[in-house]
Scaffold this active site. Structure first.
Site: not given
Lengths: 228, 221
Positions: A103, B48-50, B90
């Site tokens: 990601q 949080s990665e998002n 992030s």
């Protein structure tokens, strides 16, 4: 007078042709530009390369695009989920090609494209199967993998508010990939809950400056009714 | 009689090692439970990665906002002072060494700290990696939280991982239902065990060389 706002979803899709590469914002359903994707499906073109974090959830957004058979290849980090049945079926049947990207590398490669970098050296993935065959380099005692930028013909993103110059602000975690995809695509199309008059967005809080956005279309917000 | 930790006890044990002021990312699944055991009065910043820093607990039923979710795509809340940011920022927080601790689940961890947690490599399974590789190599410290043995009784702490790797030499601590381990360049050592277990028992169960933990200096990688 420059006015990047378009009055219909159909007009927002103008020019997208068979074989196009299309970035689609969103993390799960948060920030997924469902209405833009519906308009893309209605355009009746295929052989698309999709760059998005996931490979669709449930029946909407990227999942609907895959179900409609429009996607030749998907570049994503997390395809397999409890509700990714349309991707799973297409993948198992060999109808869709998958490029799996960690990601953070996905984000960095998209950002690199938008920032005009020829490549990046990233520590992520070093020594794993996802870095097999890729150039590596040790810099100051740490190992890195060479990764190339990901460009796209179009980006479809969802923002909260926009203006006629294409300036955007986002809402909560629906921001996710929107700002960097806007930078990386030749043509960025943003759906926003509201188009506001020029000057209404505080310049101190504009997240995506209009230079990265080519079309803005207003879509009444559906987020309160959406599900994970 | 071995007093095996249940999942809540494991989560509480991890939480007890997270100091005030730490920037922490909790992986999806088991590690998410650690948040339930962080004392409210301790300022700990959950990332949080998002695109979320200062993540709060789940909202009451009916008050979910599906544009405010965590990495597991569950509805969450934002604490006062929290912030939103895009994916580039992030993951810069992770790779740039700004995240102090990440807690991840695992299929296997080697005694030198190699991690396998993203793919079993079995034919027919669809791989998905998400942010695991970025977190594993990016955070200043990577903790693993897992049951020590598989359902078949095989140790998940191993000499060499047989599953596809997530990252090399990235894990420093392993919190399990039977013991807490330090792993790294000098191998694995046992920080503590549950009541009723001996070091010899643990050596038999895991089949890997284990020493007694002799303090932080030893675990530096």
């Amino acid at each position: 007078m420059i006015d990047k706002s378009v009055t219909s979803l159909e007009a927002a899709m103008g020019g997208i042709a068979n074989g196009a590469s299309v970035m689609i914002g969103g993390f799960g359903t948060a920030g997924m530009p469902d209405e833009l994707i519906d308009a893309l499906i209605a355009r009746n073109i295929g052989d698309l390369t999709i760059i998005s974090n996931n490979a669709g959830n449930g029946e909407t957004g990227v999942a609907a695009l895959i179900k409609a058979g429009r996607v030749r290849k998907i570049v994503c980090s997390f395809p397999r989920q409890a509700d990714s049945h349309h991707f799973d079926a297409a993948y198992r049947a060999g109808r869709i090609e998958l490029e799996l990207v960690p990601q953070g590398n996905l984000a960095a490669r998209i950002h690199a494209a938008g920032a005009g970098l020829g490549a990046i050296f990233t520590p992520t993935g070093f020594g794993t199967t996802l870095a097999q065959g890729k150039e590596t380099r040790r810099i100051d005692g740490k190992d890195y993998v060479l990764e190339l930028p990901i460009h796209a013909d179009y980006a479809l993103i969802k923002a909260h508010k926009g203006d006629r110059w294409g300036n955007l602000i986002y809402r909560k975690t629906a921001r996710n990939f929107g700002p960097i995809m806007a930078m990386a695509a030749k043509t960025t199309i943003a759906q926003v809950a509201e188009i506001v008059p020029l000057g209404d967005l505080d310049p101190e809080v504009i997240v995506t400056p209009g230079i990265f956005v080519q079309r803005v279309v207003e879509v009444a917000p559906a987020y309160l009714a959406a599900t994970a | 009689m071995i007093n095996r930790f249940n999942r809540d006890q494991m989560a509480a044990r991890v939480a007890s090692d997270i100091p005030e002021g730490a920037y922490v990312n909790l992986g999806i699944g088991l590690p998410t439970m650690v948040a339930n055991f962080l004392p409210q009065e301790r300022d700990i910043f959950l990332q949080s990665e998002n695109g979320l820093l200062g993540m709060g607990p789940q909202p009451p039923a009916g008050e979910e906002d599906w544009e405010l979710i965590n990495a597991g795509k569950q509805a969450v809340t934002l604490r006062q002072g929290g912030s939103y940011f895009h994916h580039g920022d992030s993951f810069a927080m992770m790779r740039g060494g700004h995240i102090d601790i990440c807690v991840l689940g695992a299929f296997q961890v080697s005694i030198r700290g190699d991690l396998a947690n993203w793919h079993t490599g079995e034919a027919g399974t669809i791989p998905a990696v998400g942010g695991a590789m970025d977190l594993a190599v990016g955070a200043k410290q990577t903790f693993v939280m897992m049951e020590l043995l598989t359902k078949q009784g095989d140790s998940k702490l191993v000499e060499t991982c047989t599953y596809p790797l997530t990252g090399l030499s990235c894990v420093s601590r392993i919190y399990t239902d039977l013991a807490v381990f330090s792993v790294g360049s000098t191998g694995a050592s046992v920080i503590e065990m549950v009541d009723g277990l001996s070091l010899d028992n643990l050596r038999k169960l895991t089949g890997v060389p284990l020493s007694e933990f002799r303090g932080e200096a030893e675990s530096r990688q």
